[in-house]
Design an enzyme around this catalytic site. Structure first.
Site, PDB file in Angstrom:
ATOM      1  N   LYS A 192       0.838  -1.205   0.000  1.00 51.17           N
ATOM      2  CA  LYS A 192       0.000   0.000   0.000  1.00 51.17           C
ATOM      3  C   LYS A 192       0.871   1.253   0.000  1.00 51.17           C
ATOM      4  O   LYS A 192       0.706   2.149  -0.835  1.00 51.17           O
ATOM      5  CB  LYS A 192      -0.915   0.007   1.232  1.00 51.17           C
ATOM      6  CG  LYS A 192      -1.893   1.161   1.226  1.00 51.17           C
ATOM      7  CD  LYS A 192      -2.555   1.346   2.565  1.00 51.17           C
ATOM      8  CE  LYS A 192      -1.828   2.411   3.355  1.00 51.17           C
ATOM      9  NZ  LYS A 192      -2.512   2.835   4.572  1.00 51.17           N
ATOM     10  N   ASP A 213      -6.114   0.065  -0.049  1.00 54.17           N
ATOM     11  CA  ASP A 213      -6.209   0.012   1.416  1.00 54.17           C
ATOM     12  C   ASP A 213      -7.570  -0.599   1.764  1.00 54.17           C
ATOM     13  O   ASP A 213      -8.255  -1.132   0.889  1.00 54.17           O
ATOM     14  CB  ASP A 213      -6.024   1.411   2.023  1.00 54.17           C
ATOM     15  CG  ASP A 213      -7.259   2.270   1.810  1.00 54.17           C
ATOM     16  OD1 ASP A 213      -8.092   1.911   0.937  1.00 54.17           O
ATOM     17  OD2 ASP A 213      -7.416   3.278   2.511  1.00 54.17           O
TER      18      ASP A 213
END
Ligand code: SF4
Length: 209
Positions: free
Chosen positions: A115, A134
């Protein structure tokens, strides 16, 4: 959705990216702090930290305890302080104080997962080849039926197949902003959602106002 988010508040890391002219170091550190932390807290903590140290070298020179105090109350502030300090030390020792622009290198830094690496590549290195996933992106992509996955890592790979390439770099901004304002984790506001006619609402049991 991309049009609808224009009037909404920018995400903390986007604000930091814009204010710092896409400085990869600040985007990296702010994204590390942002995990499981509210946007306002991330922004305030990052601002306090960058006021004291603006480079990997100066941040690595801070004690972990000092970093802890500066970033508190972000979630897991003790672990994050250690990761930040060690990541800064490695940036200095291995990369001459620069933030690498390759996924494999970013992933070797402590506390940096896909991420964070994807967001650094998109925001600071102008990559159009990455999708940053996310929990918001994972949840909404599944509710919309774009993907059918259980983990964010699988969602990222599935999204590369499901989403037209020209949108890859913008998926995160759109879905995270939507997730904070409309398609919330519990009680999503489907009645106020611009994509409601297109959404099968997979897994949504109760809607909010
Ligand atoms: S219709 Fe509801 S579940 Fe679907 S994207 Fe909009 S808020 Fe989320």
């Amino acid at each position: 959705m991309a049009r609808a988010i224009r009037g909404m508040d920018d995400l903390a890391v986007e604000k930091i990216s814009t204010a710092s002219r896409k400085d990869p170091f600040r985007v990296l550190i702010a994204t590390m702090l942002s995990a499981q932390t509210k946007d306002a807290v991330t922004h305030a903590a990052s601002t306090r930290l960058f006021r004291v140290a603006r480079t990997p070298r100066s941040m690595a020179a801070l004690s972990a305890a000092r970093i802890e105090r500066l970033i508190y109350p972000v979630s897991f502030y003790r672990v994050k302080a250690q990761h930040v300090r060690e990541a800064c030390r490695q940036l200095v020792d291995r990369y001459g104080g620069r933030v690498p622009d390759r996924m494999e290198e970013l992933l070797t830094l402590p506390g940096v997962g896909r991420k964070t690496a994807n967001l650094v590549l998109i925001l600071s290195h102008a990559s159009r080849d990455n999708i940053c996933v996310d929990t918001h992106v994972h949840r909404i992509a599944n509710r919309l039926g774009w993907v059918h996955t259980r983990q964010p890592e699988a969602t990222e790979q599935a999204l590369y197949k499901a989403v037209p390439r020209r949108w890859w770099a913008r998926v995160n901004l759109c879905l995270v902003t939507w997730g904070q304002n409309v398609c919330r984790p519990v009680y999503p506001r489907c009645a106020a959602c611009v994509v409601a006619p297109l959404c099968p609402r997979i897994g949504v049991v109760q809607q909010g106002r």
